[in-house]
Design a protein around this motif. Structure first.
Motif: not given
Length: 442
Positions: A66-72, A108-111, A382-384, A425-429
């Motif tokens: 699983k990979l997630d990247v968010g823009l905060f 940027v927030m990576p996980n 995805g999340v907001f 924040m918008i994050m997609l995974g």
């Protein structure tokens, strides 16, 4: 006159933290964030389980990446008010007030997470690399806000921090029975920190220095227990130990060009989590409570001035975090989620001054998320997120030279410093299941 603002503003101090629950991220990954961060007793995805309860990874029966990247984005604002003094050194009865908006922009927030599992096995293994804290703030120099006036004029000039904490975890869970699992996770941490100015170093005649970017390694562990009943009820408990770091070793440069070195230790606090979950038909409910022990953490436990006017520590209180979320699975291939997070404020009013720009203390956070199940292997998430501080954190400006007259920290009469903020924040995974095994029943 503005140039005659009280001179001790030069002693204004700032700290580095810029996050949501003190300096702790409320969740990891798009799925976990969309549930408000709740996962201790309701593991809906591998990232949430790896972050909050290693025992809960036992609920996944397939190898998953699983990979997630968010823009905060954040909108902190810094306010200050000081009394003006005349040529005779006496207060004029007038006040100088102003505010400064942050101009840093986005972060940027990576996980990254991976689970090794096999259907029928009692063992589950996991790997995680999470950015659990990693933001900064920039308040530019200003002639209209006392705090941000140049140091040569009694202010503190440009206030900037850049902090990142990467945590790598190696997890193991074992099923004691069909209902109970235990888990353990050693953690290896890497953090970097840059400060402008640096409050952990004493000032010279030109003011406080700025630092280069320093780094430090840390370590700790997490332990968990997970329970799953036959009728949809689930519960979990976990304890993440204090993450102990080596010192940050700063190379400092003063405004007049002089250089000096200093060390500062800042650990990551221990966190106790308890969570409940319930799954019924097309609904999944999750509720977590967390206790964060700042008061026994180096860098936070002490507070006040040292004998040379540097900061002994930031004086944070322990905090509570409540996370809640609901997932609806009634739409084919399109789970929907709503989440809410409540955070208490770790900063007492009497030490607000020490914690500029710790502006990302978000009291209320709201999340909406969804997933799209492309097929049996691929899933998109995805999340907001939106959060607010629900008012200002405020207190007096402090001066160590006033400590005897105005104990304990030397509060300047009729002065005030405060900050508030909102975040989004918008994050997609994306996740991929490497086998076709079936996930254990919810």
């Amino acid at each position: 006159m503005k140039t005659q603002i009280i001179t001790p503003l030069l002693l204004l101090v700032t700290t580095l933290f810029f996050a949501q629950s003190g300096h702790i991220m409320q969740g990891v990954g798009a799925v976990n964030m969309s549930m408000g961060g709740a996962a201790t007793g309701q593991p809906l995805d591998i990232s949430g389980a790896l972050q909050w309860n290693p025992a809960a990874i036992s609920q996944f029966d397939h190898n998953t990446l699983k990979l997630d990247v968010g823009l905060f984005f954040s909108s902190p604002k810094l306010y200050s008010t000081v009394p003006e003094f005349g040529q005779d050194g006496q207060p004029t009865g007038n006040f100088f007030s102003g505010s400064t908006a942050d101009d840093r922009g986005s972060s940027v927030m990576p996980n990254l997470a991976y689970i090794w599992s096999k259907e029928g096995s009692k063992h589950t293994f996991g790997f995680s690399a999470f950015g659990i804290s990693g933001f900064g703030v920039t308040f530019p120099e200003s002639m209209t806000n006392p705090v941000n006036m140049p140091q040569s004029m009694g202010g503190f000039g440009r206030i900037e921090s850049d902090y990142m904490l990467l945590q790598i975890g190696l997890s193991w869970a074992y099923e004691l029975s069909e209902k109970f699992s235990i888990g353990v996770q050693p953690n290896f941490d890497f953090a970097t920190l840059e400060l402008m100015p640096n409050p952990t170093m004493y000032p010279n005649s030109s003011g406080y220095p700025s630092t280069d970017k320093a780094s430090a390694l840390g370590f700790g562990a997490q332990f968990g227990v997970f329970y799953k009943s036959e009728f949809g009820f689930k519960a979990g408990v976990s304890y993440k130990t204090k993450q102990s770091f080596a010192d940050f070793e700063f190379d400092n440069t003063y405004p007049n060009g002089e250089t000096a070195k200093n060390n500062f230790q800042m650990d990551y606090p221990a966190i106790f989590s308890i969570g409940l979950g319930y799954s019924l038909s097309n609904f999944d409910f999750a509720l977590d409570y967390r206790f964060v022990d700042y008061e026994n953490t180096e860098g936070f436990a002490n507070t006040g001035w040292t004998e040379n006017a540097s900061v002994a520590g930031f004086g944070w209180n322990n905090i509570s975090i409540v996370s809640a979320g609901i997932q609806f699975r009634g739409i084919n291939k399109l789970p929907l989620r709503l989440g809410y997070t409540y955070n208490s404020n770790p900063i007492p009013s009497e030490v607000t001054f020490y914690n500029i720009p710790a502006t990302a203390v978000i009291k209320n956070a709201y999340q909406f998320g969804l997933s799209y199940l492309v097929n049996k292997n691929w899933q998109l998430d995805g999340v907001f997120h939106y959060g607010d501080s629900s008012g200002k954190t405020s207190g007096s400006l402090l001066n160590p030279m006033f400590a005897d007259a105005y104990p304990p920290y030397g509060a300047i009469p009729y002065s005030e410093v405060s900050y508030d903020m909102t975040t989004s924040m918008i994050m997609l995974g994306i996740s991929y299941k490497f086998n076709s095994g079936q996930e254990k029943s919810k």
